[in-house]
Design an enzyme around this catalytic site. Structure first.
Site, PDB file in Angstrom:
ATOM      1  N   HIS A  16       1.534   1.148 -13.073  1.00 35.87           N
ATOM      2  CA  HIS A  16       2.404   0.220 -13.444  1.00 35.87           C
ATOM      3  C   HIS A  16       3.766   0.300 -13.423  1.00 35.87           C
ATOM      4  CE1 HIS A  16       3.200  -3.820 -15.397  1.00 35.87           C
ATOM      5  NE2 HIS A  16       4.100  -2.967 -16.073  1.00 35.87           N
TER       6      HIS A  16
ATOM      7  N   GLY B 222       0.633  -1.190  -0.010  1.00 37.14           N
ATOM      8  CA  GLY B 222       0.179  -0.029  -0.013  1.00 37.14           C
ATOM      9  C   GLY B 222       0.802   1.232   0.085  1.00 37.14           C
TER      10      GLY B 222
HETATM   11  C1  GRF Z   1       4.334  -1.347  -6.923  1.00 36.60           C
HETATM   12  O1  GRF Z   1       5.479  -1.537  -7.636  1.00 36.60           O
HETATM   13  C2  GRF Z   1       3.077  -1.355  -8.151  1.00 36.60           C
HETATM   14  O2  GRF Z   1       3.383  -0.674  -9.102  1.00 36.60           O
HETATM   15  C3  GRF Z   1       2.888  -2.617  -8.029  1.00 36.60           C
HETATM   16  O3  GRF Z   1       2.751  -3.352  -6.712  1.00 36.60           O
HETATM   17  C4  GRF Z   1       3.830  -2.668  -6.158  1.00 36.60           C
HETATM   18  C5  GRF Z   1       3.542  -2.480  -4.735  1.00 36.60           C
HETATM   19  O4  GRF Z   1       2.908  -1.339  -4.626  1.00 36.60           O
HETATM   20  N1  GRF Z   1       1.359  -3.011  -8.873  1.00 36.60           N
HETATM   21  P1  GRF Z   1       2.230  -0.854  -3.247  1.00 36.60           P
HETATM   22  O5  GRF Z   1       3.351  -0.561  -2.416  1.00 36.60           O
HETATM   23  O6  GRF Z   1       1.332  -1.915  -2.766  1.00 36.60           O
HETATM   24  O7  GRF Z   1       1.621   0.322  -3.442  1.00 36.60           O
END
Ligand code: GRF
Length: 203
Positions: free
Chosen positions: A114, A16
């Site tokens: 992404h 998150g």
């Molecule tokens: C990030 O690299 C995002 O782009 C991918 O999941 C990873 C973790 O994201 N989809 P977060 O820390 O859970 O926001």
């Protein structure tokens, strides 16, 4: 007259940090037209849920475990989106594919972040650390992040914003991921701000 607040529901599956970037931006007054009303996680253990609770944002879980049937899971997801009076859906590290019914219901109002320069290193199988492993294995000198609208493909919707980061000599997938993640936070905030402003004009 104040424009209507755009109600944002953020869909999460993991740590998150992208959600946190949006929460911090909203609390700092950098997303004046938006209100992050609901966080829906595909996992009961996603730390993103803790982040939401710490900031008093309503959370719920619609997981594959609770809803093994894909169709029923998507029906539940749609019900929760409607219950939250959602105007804009942000996929922030969300690991499930949305059903065509949801994509149709929120056409032009779903954005995804992404961790690559789409159309490179995206689509089925390219998620999380796998993206950065492929970028390094290919000997790329640069990578980056993309925010795009979600259509019925995987990572194929209209691009809203992209930002490049260098791939440095000696980079590991983890060190590249960390550098890209910072850029994700930056362009997700900027993209959501742009989409919110556009939606307010149309509503
Ligand atoms: C990030 O690299 C995002 O782009 C991918 O999941 C990873 C973790 O994201 N989809 P977060 O820390 O859970 O926001």
């Amino acid at each position: 007259m104040d424009n209507k607040k755009i109600n944002i529901t953020v869909l999460v599956s993991g740590g998150g940090t992208n959600l946190q970037a949006l929460i911090d931006a909203a609390e700092a007054g950098r997303l004046p037209g938006a209100s992050i009303n609901r966080i829906i996680s595909s996992s009961h253990t996603a730390y993103a849920l803790e982040r939401g609770k710490k900031h008093g944002i309503a959370t719920c879980v619609v997981s594959g475990k609770d809803f093994p049937d894909e169709e029923k899971r998507n029906e539940k997801l749609l019900e929760e989106l409607r219950r939250a009076d959602t105007d804009l859906i942000v996929l922030a590290g969300y690991m499930k594919v949305l059903s065509p019914v949801i994509i149709k219901a929120y056409e032009g109002r779903i954005v995804n972040i992404h961790p690559s320069l789409i159309p490179k290193y995206c689509g089925r199988g390219f998620y999380g650390i796998r993206v950065h492993e492929a970028v390094i294995a290919a000997g790329e000198k640069e990578s980056g992040a993309t925010v795009h609208f979600v259509d019925e493909g995987v990572d194929t919707g209209e691009i809203i914003m992209q930002k490049k980061v260098p791939v440095l000599p000696g980079d590991t997938p983890e060190s590249l991921a960390a550098r890209v993640l910072e850029t994700e936070h930056e362009i997700l905030e900027a993209s959501v701000g742009r989409v919110v402003a556009d939606l307010q004009k149309r509503m």
